[in-house]
Each structure stands twice: as C-alpha cells, then as structure tokens.
Write a protein that holds these residues in place. Structure first.
Motif, PDB file in Angstrom:
ATOM      1  N   UNK A  10      -3.124  -0.804 -13.886  1.00 35.63           N
ATOM      2  CA  UNK A  10      -3.512   0.558 -13.520  1.00 35.63           C
ATOM      3  C   UNK A  10      -3.824   0.647 -12.025  1.00 35.63           C
ATOM      4  N   UNK A  11      -4.281  -0.490 -11.472  1.00 38.04           N
ATOM      5  CA  UNK A  11      -4.627  -0.541 -10.048  1.00 38.04           C
ATOM      6  C   UNK A  11      -4.146  -1.851  -9.460  1.00 38.04           C
ATOM      7  N   UNK A  12      -3.736  -1.787  -8.193  1.00 35.15           N
ATOM      8  CA  UNK A  12      -3.266  -2.976  -7.469  1.00 35.15           C
ATOM      9  C   UNK A  12      -4.034  -3.084  -6.162  1.00 35.15           C
ATOM     10  N   UNK A  13      -4.641  -4.246  -5.950  1.00 32.51           N
ATOM     11  CA  UNK A  13      -5.326  -4.498  -4.684  1.00 32.51           C
ATOM     12  C   UNK A  13      -4.659  -5.682  -3.983  1.00 32.51           C
ATOM     13  N   UNK A  14      -4.149  -5.416  -2.803  1.00 39.81           N
ATOM     14  CA  UNK A  14      -3.513  -6.448  -1.988  1.00 39.81           C
ATOM     15  C   UNK A  14      -4.538  -6.971  -0.998  1.00 39.81           C
ATOM     16  N   UNK A  15      -4.808  -8.269  -1.050  1.00 37.30           N
ATOM     17  CA  UNK A  15      -5.823  -8.876  -0.191  1.00 37.30           C
ATOM     18  C   UNK A  15      -5.191  -9.947   0.688  1.00 37.30           C
ATOM     19  N   UNK A  16      -5.455  -9.860   1.987  1.00 33.44           N
ATOM     20  CA  UNK A  16      -4.922 -10.854   2.920  1.00 33.44           C
ATOM     21  C   UNK A  16      -5.679 -10.753   4.230  1.00 33.44           C
ATOM     22  N   UNK A  17      -5.309 -11.611   5.182  1.00 33.38           N
ATOM     23  CA  UNK A  17      -6.034 -11.701   6.443  1.00 33.38           C
ATOM     24  C   UNK A  17      -5.532 -10.685   7.471  1.00 33.38           C
ATOM     25  N   UNK A  18      -4.256 -10.232   7.332  1.00 31.04           N
ATOM     26  CA  UNK A  18      -3.642  -9.340   8.316  1.00 31.04           C
ATOM     27  C   UNK A  18      -3.570  -7.919   7.770  1.00 31.04           C
ATOM     28  N   UNK A  19      -4.442  -7.047   8.264  1.00 27.17           N
ATOM     29  CA  UNK A  19      -4.555  -5.691   7.730  1.00 27.17           C
ATOM     30  C   UNK A  19      -3.308  -4.863   7.995  1.00 27.17           C
ATOM     31  N   UNK A  20      -2.769  -4.934   9.222  1.00 29.31           N
ATOM     32  CA  UNK A  20      -1.630  -4.103   9.580  1.00 29.31           C
ATOM     33  C   UNK A  20      -0.419  -4.417   8.701  1.00 29.31           C
ATOM     34  N   UNK A  21      -0.170  -5.695   8.484  1.00 30.22           N
ATOM     35  CA  UNK A  21       0.965  -6.134   7.665  1.00 30.22           C
ATOM     36  C   UNK A  21       0.811  -5.618   6.237  1.00 30.22           C
ATOM     37  N   UNK A  22      -0.402  -5.707   5.704  1.00 26.12           N
ATOM     38  CA  UNK A  22      -0.672  -5.237   4.346  1.00 26.12           C
ATOM     39  C   UNK A  22      -0.464  -3.732   4.210  1.00 26.12           C
ATOM     40  N   UNK A  23      -0.973  -2.976   5.157  1.00 31.36           N
ATOM     41  CA  UNK A  23      -0.923  -1.525   5.045  1.00 31.36           C
ATOM     42  C   UNK A  23       0.501  -0.998   5.039  1.00 31.36           C
TER      43      UNK A  23
END
Length: 310
Positions: A97-110
């Motif tokens: 129902x929800x997906x959370x992407x977690x990593x060190x590089x915010x710009x790449x994730x967004x």
C-alpha cells in the motif's frame, strides 16, 4: 537520522577521525553521492559483476514463493534503494500500500520516486534519506505490517557485529509483524570474487576514487585523484573483499584543522564486502531475534535471497 539532518561538524569530525587513524579509513556510506550512485548502477551491468544478475534470476524464479511466504505487505521499506528498480519489481507480487525508498543520496532518490509515482499512482510513495549505521525508527508506521527489503548484498559492507545490530533494529521496528527480505553474496572461488571488484573497464576503480571527490565537496579536503589508485583483495581468513585507495606518491592531504602525510603505497580503507555461507547467514538472522528464515539460491550457489520473519 537522515544525512540531511546531520550537522556539518558531525560529518567533518567523522571524516577527519577516519583519515587520522593509524589505518586511515573512509566509511562506504560516502560512496553514494549522485555521481557514486550512477557509477554503482553502471557496475551492476558489468560482465564480471555477477551479484546483480544472479540475484535478479533468483527473484524472478522464486518471486511467487517469496510473496506467499511474506504475505500481506502494508509498507515496503527499501533500504539502499538507489534507482528503486529492485524495490519496484516487487510491487506486482507484494502489492504494498506504501513504498518508502531509503538511501544516502536524496536527489537521486527523489528523481526515481517521481517517475515511479506516475507509473504506480495507487501506491503511496516517499523518498527518505537514511544512514543505516544509525538506529532506524518509524513511529508513523506503528501497527502496520512492514516488509524491509535490502538487496544486492549491501549487508556485506557491515562487519558481522554491525550486521547483527541492524537486524536487531529491524526486528524491533517490526514489533512482531513483518520481516526482512535480503540478498547476500556467498563464499566462492577467489578468482570470481577478484574479477567482480577489479573489472576490466575500471568502473569500480572510478567508483572507489569518486569517494575522494565527495569528501572534497563535503568537508573541503584537497585530495588529488591523480595521486590515488584502486586496490581490492580477497581476505580468505575473514571471507571478505577489502577495498582500498593506494597512494601512488608521497603527498600531503589537508582537511579542516589539520593535514596528513601519505607516503607512496599507503592505503586508505574504503569498504569491506563480507561473503557468507548459507548456514552462517541464517544463524546470524536467527541470533538477531527473527523467528524463522526461508532461503532461495541459484544453481551455482553464488548468491542467496532470504526472508526472515520478525
């Protein structure tokens, strides 16, 4: 704590402390600025780098069995999400129902999340910077079944004690409802391992050296990349790849509040990548407090995907 919220002084102190040790070191979390994230993505396409394609084969072959084992998934938490390709491949089977992407590089994730949200509008998505060396907490997800996903054998970057700590943290966050789907590289012939970390195109070398550029931007060190070379070996006793940067000349490197001399041949340690046997890895998961472990592997036993029930 997210990377964005870390004060500059804390980053500076951590980096300087690592460079000042008798065996100089830089945490592998600093690999993943935007350039480093792209370089690692390129590494996964290399012929020598078997983990990504082998893990993908396992996920495709046993995907339905994994989904049945995992069951309901309220929230999929993708640790070290990168371009989110691996996490999003689970959407059709786990139906989160929800997906959370977690990593060190915010710009790449967004950027990755922006494209995915258009493709999967019914799944709530959020990009969140996260340092896995710090304790994780998700108070807004209490009472929801959480599936943590940590692919690519990134767990090998943690020494076994630190890996155990991360697993205990995940068990705590799950609160008896959820679990961890994780990929891990297995012990194998040293030549196969050596080629995977010393590719002919030199992309791994570029990835390793880019960490110095990242430090130059973060804390104004003055590393000259021309004075460093990539060096990776397999430590059989500890069953791990050890990655270093080796000084190619006598040199002086400055950092805030000081400097250090590096003689020719001196090493800066940047990464360990531990390799496990299936028995040892499953035992580590159980020691962290998981209740059960289901495992899947490839015909060559190069790689393992496991689901640990919290």
């Amino acid at each position: 704590m997210s990377q964005d919220n870390l004060p500059d002084q804390k980053l500076t102190d951590e980096i300087i402390a690592g460079l000042s040790r008798e065996q100089s070191s830089i945490s592998p979390k600093f690999f993943y600025d935007e350039i480093g994230s792209h370089l690692f993505e390129a590494i996964t396409f290399l012929e020598e780098y078997y983990p990504t394609r082998t893990e993908k084969q396992i996920m495709v072959q046993y995907g339905e069995a994994m989904a049945l084992t995992i069951g309901k998934c309220d929230v999929l938490l993708d640790l070290g999400a990168g371009n989110c390709e691996k996490g999003s491949a689970l959407f059709d089977t786990l139906l989160p129902k929800e997906y959370r992407a977690l990593d060190i590089s915010k710009e790449f994730l967004e950027r990755a999340i922006s494209g995915l949200q258009k493709e999967f509008p019914r799944i709530q998505m959020q990009a969140q910077t996260c340092d896995l060396q710090e304790e994780m907490a998700f108070p807004d997800l209490v009472g929801r079944k959480k599936t943590f996903f940590y692919p690519g054998s990134s767990i090998g970057n943690f020494d076994p004690d630190a890996a155990l700590g991360l697993f205990k943290n995940i068990v705590k966050v799950c609160q008896g409802d959820g679990g961890l789907l994780i990929g891990v590289d297995l012990v194998k012939d040293r030549e196969v391992l050596s080629r995977a970390y010393n590719d002919a195109l030199g992309i791994t070398a570029a990835f390793n050296k880019n960490i110095l550029l990242h430090l130059n931007r973060l804390v104004e060190t003055d590393f000259n990349l021309e004075n460093w070379e990539h060096y990776a070996i397999f430590n059989e006793q500890l069953t791990r790849i050890e990655m270093y940067l080796r000084s190619t000349r006598d040199q002086l490197v400055s950092f805030p509040g000081g400097e250090r001399r590096f003689d020719s041949g001196v090493l800066i340690h940047t990464e360990n990548s531990y390799k496990y046997t299936q028995e040892k890895f499953e035992s580590l998961l159980m020691s962290a407090g998981f209740k059960a472990v289901h495992s899947w592997t490839d015909p060559n036993c190069y790689f393992l995907v496991a689901y640990a029930t919290a």
